[in-house]
Scaffold this active site. Sequence first.
Site, short mmCIF file in Angstrom:
data_model
loop_
_atom_site.label_atom_id
_atom_site.label_comp_id
_atom_site.label_asym_id
_atom_site.label_seq_id
_atom_site.Cartn_x
_atom_site.Cartn_y
_atom_site.Cartn_z
N TYR A 126 32.45 37.14 26.30
CA TYR A 126 32.45 37.99 27.50
C TYR A 126 33.45 37.45 28.52
O TYR A 126 34.32 38.18 29.00
CB TYR A 126 31.03 38.00 28.09
CG TYR A 126 30.85 38.89 29.30
CD1 TYR A 126 30.95 40.28 29.21
CD2 TYR A 126 30.55 38.34 30.55
CE1 TYR A 126 30.76 41.08 30.32
CE2 TYR A 126 30.35 39.15 31.66
CZ TYR A 126 30.46 40.51 31.55
OH TYR A 126 30.26 41.32 32.65
N TYR A 178 50.51 45.02 33.40
CA TYR A 178 50.86 46.45 33.54
C TYR A 178 51.31 46.74 34.97
O TYR A 178 52.13 47.61 35.21
CB TYR A 178 49.68 47.35 33.13
CG TYR A 178 49.80 47.82 31.71
CD1 TYR A 178 49.64 46.93 30.64
CD2 TYR A 178 50.13 49.15 31.41
CE1 TYR A 178 49.79 47.36 29.33
CE2 TYR A 178 50.28 49.57 30.10
CZ TYR A 178 50.12 48.68 29.06
OH TYR A 178 50.27 49.11 27.77
N1 LIG Z 1 25.83 44.62 36.48
C1 LIG Z 1 26.40 43.53 36.93
O1 LIG Z 1 25.77 42.75 37.67
C2 LIG Z 1 27.84 43.23 36.58
C3 LIG Z 1 28.39 42.01 37.02
C4 LIG Z 1 29.72 41.73 36.71
C5 LIG Z 1 30.49 42.65 36.01
N2 LIG Z 1 29.93 43.81 35.60
C6 LIG Z 1 30.80 44.73 34.84
O2 LIG Z 1 30.54 46.07 35.20
C7 LIG Z 1 30.65 46.93 34.06
C8 LIG Z 1 29.37 47.74 33.91
O3 LIG Z 1 28.26 46.86 33.73
P1 LIG Z 1 26.76 47.42 33.70
O4 LIG Z 1 25.90 46.40 34.31
O5 LIG Z 1 26.75 48.82 34.23
O6 LIG Z 1 26.50 47.41 32.13
P2 LIG Z 1 25.86 48.56 31.19
O7 LIG Z 1 25.65 47.95 29.87
O8 LIG Z 1 24.71 49.19 31.88
O9 LIG Z 1 27.03 49.62 31.14
C9 LIG Z 1 28.15 49.46 30.32
C10 LIG Z 1 28.47 50.80 29.70
O10 LIG Z 1 29.66 50.70 28.91
C11 LIG Z 1 29.47 51.43 27.71
N3 LIG Z 1 30.39 50.90 26.69
C12 LIG Z 1 30.41 49.64 26.16
N4 LIG Z 1 31.39 49.54 25.25
C13 LIG Z 1 32.02 50.75 25.22
C14 LIG Z 1 33.12 51.27 24.49
N5 LIG Z 1 33.78 50.53 23.58
N6 LIG Z 1 33.51 52.56 24.71
C15 LIG Z 1 32.86 53.32 25.63
N7 LIG Z 1 31.80 52.88 26.35
C16 LIG Z 1 31.39 51.62 26.15
C17 LIG Z 1 27.99 51.23 27.38
O11 LIG Z 1 27.47 52.17 26.50
C18 LIG Z 1 27.37 51.31 28.77
O12 LIG Z 1 27.02 52.63 29.12
C19 LIG Z 1 30.95 46.03 32.88
O13 LIG Z 1 32.34 46.04 32.64
C20 LIG Z 1 30.51 44.66 33.33
O14 LIG Z 1 31.22 43.64 32.70
C21 LIG Z 1 28.62 44.11 35.84
#
Ligand SMILES: NC(=O)c1ccc[n+]([C@@H]2O[C@H](COP(=O)([O-])OP(=O)(O)OC[C@H]3O[C@@H](n4cnc5c(N)ncnc54)[C@H](O)[C@@H]3O)[C@@H](O)[C@H]2O)c1
Length: 327
Positions: free
Chosen positions: A148, A162
């Site tokens: 990750y 980019y």
């Molecule tokens: N929630 C947090 O506290 C947090 C903290 C830091 C970073 N983030 C980042 O924010 C983003 C969203 O996180 P989240 O908490 O909503 O997670 P989540 O798992 O709820 O949402 C991620 C979404 O991405 C989709 N996904 C994954 N791989 C995919 C692919 N190859 N093609 C299309 N869709 C795909 C999943 O189905 C899911 O709906 C992520 O990139 C995560 O790294 C979240």
Amino acid sequence: MSQKRVLITGAAGFLGSHLCDRFIKEGYSVIAMDNLITGDLKNIEHLFSLPQFEFYHHDVTKFIHVPGNIDYIMHFASPASPIDYLKIPIQTLKVGAMGTHNCLGLAKAKNARMLVASTSEVYGDPMVHPQTEEYWGNVNPVGPRGVYDEAKRYMESITRAYNTFHGVQTRIVRIFNTYGPRMRLNDGRALPAFIGQALRGEDMTVFGDGSQTRSFCYVDDLIEGIYRLLLSDYDMPVNIGNPNEISLKDFAEEILALTGNKVKIVYKPLPVDDPKQRQPNISKAKSILGWEPKVDRKDGLKITYDYFRGLPESEWTKLPKEFSSNK
Ligand SMILES: NC(=O)c1ccc[n+]([C@@H]2O[C@H](COP(=O)([O-])OP(=O)(O)OC[C@H]3O[C@@H](n4cnc5c(N)ncnc54)[C@H](O)[C@@H]3O)[C@@H](O)[C@H]2O)c1
């Protein structure tokens, strides 16, 4: 003027679905994209009847074709909780690398501005506290969390490339732990894990001695910060999170008090590479975006607890079998 169009990847997930709501509220036309690997259509089903909302069931690691103009791309697709990315490590690396590359290619072709969702995990187990954007991090590339953390670090690098090489307008948000409605009860993160255990009447599991800290930001605050960053002129990484730090032991006790349950807190060994402390330095967000979190943890926790309590009981019992850390 024609309606602006935004593509949101990971739209059926926790943060992606809140972004969809925000852009719809702001009058945009939203293209939501997700392969549903960790997301759930329930999070966005209330938007399906809107003419300005489209959903593409698509894996962003494959070539992305979207007809018509696109003004903004919000790249949020990625497994985000330890349970998810430990279970699907290759997909996690691919979505951070190939998924980001595909989105950047689309941004270049459409002349769109692209914002990528990076994370405080790029700082690893930090040697600098609180973490400023200038800190390069302390990440173990071959540890279990490397899939990750390194995917996100690569994502930032290719996004910068980019920007500098192709002139694509890019924005990078480093998100710190965020919570709120639409998290999954069984995703292994500290807050839903604690609430899930309380709802089921089980003891609450804290890993280590509970002295490790986290800073939790309510989702509405995060979305406001991200929206401002997108519309700003700043193209280097910006931390968005709540600097109000709390130990996991105290956090578990706050949730215990909120639920009114009589369960105990039990301690288990700390997992590998678990960060000992986490707190964003948000000076950049304050000075560049005029942003700081507004929602008090007490209020945010109450809204989130009420959301989970309102779910059918069958949801409470979907146990996180591999639950092994307090992210
Ligand atoms: N929630 C947090 O506290 C947090 C903290 C830091 C970073 N983030 C980042 O924010 C983003 C969203 O996180 P989240 O908490 O909503 O997670 P989540 O798992 O709820 O949402 C991620 C979404 O991405 C989709 N996904 C994954 N791989 C995919 C692919 N190859 N093609 C299309 N869709 C795909 C999943 O189905 C899911 O709906 C992520 O990139 C995560 O790294 C979240």
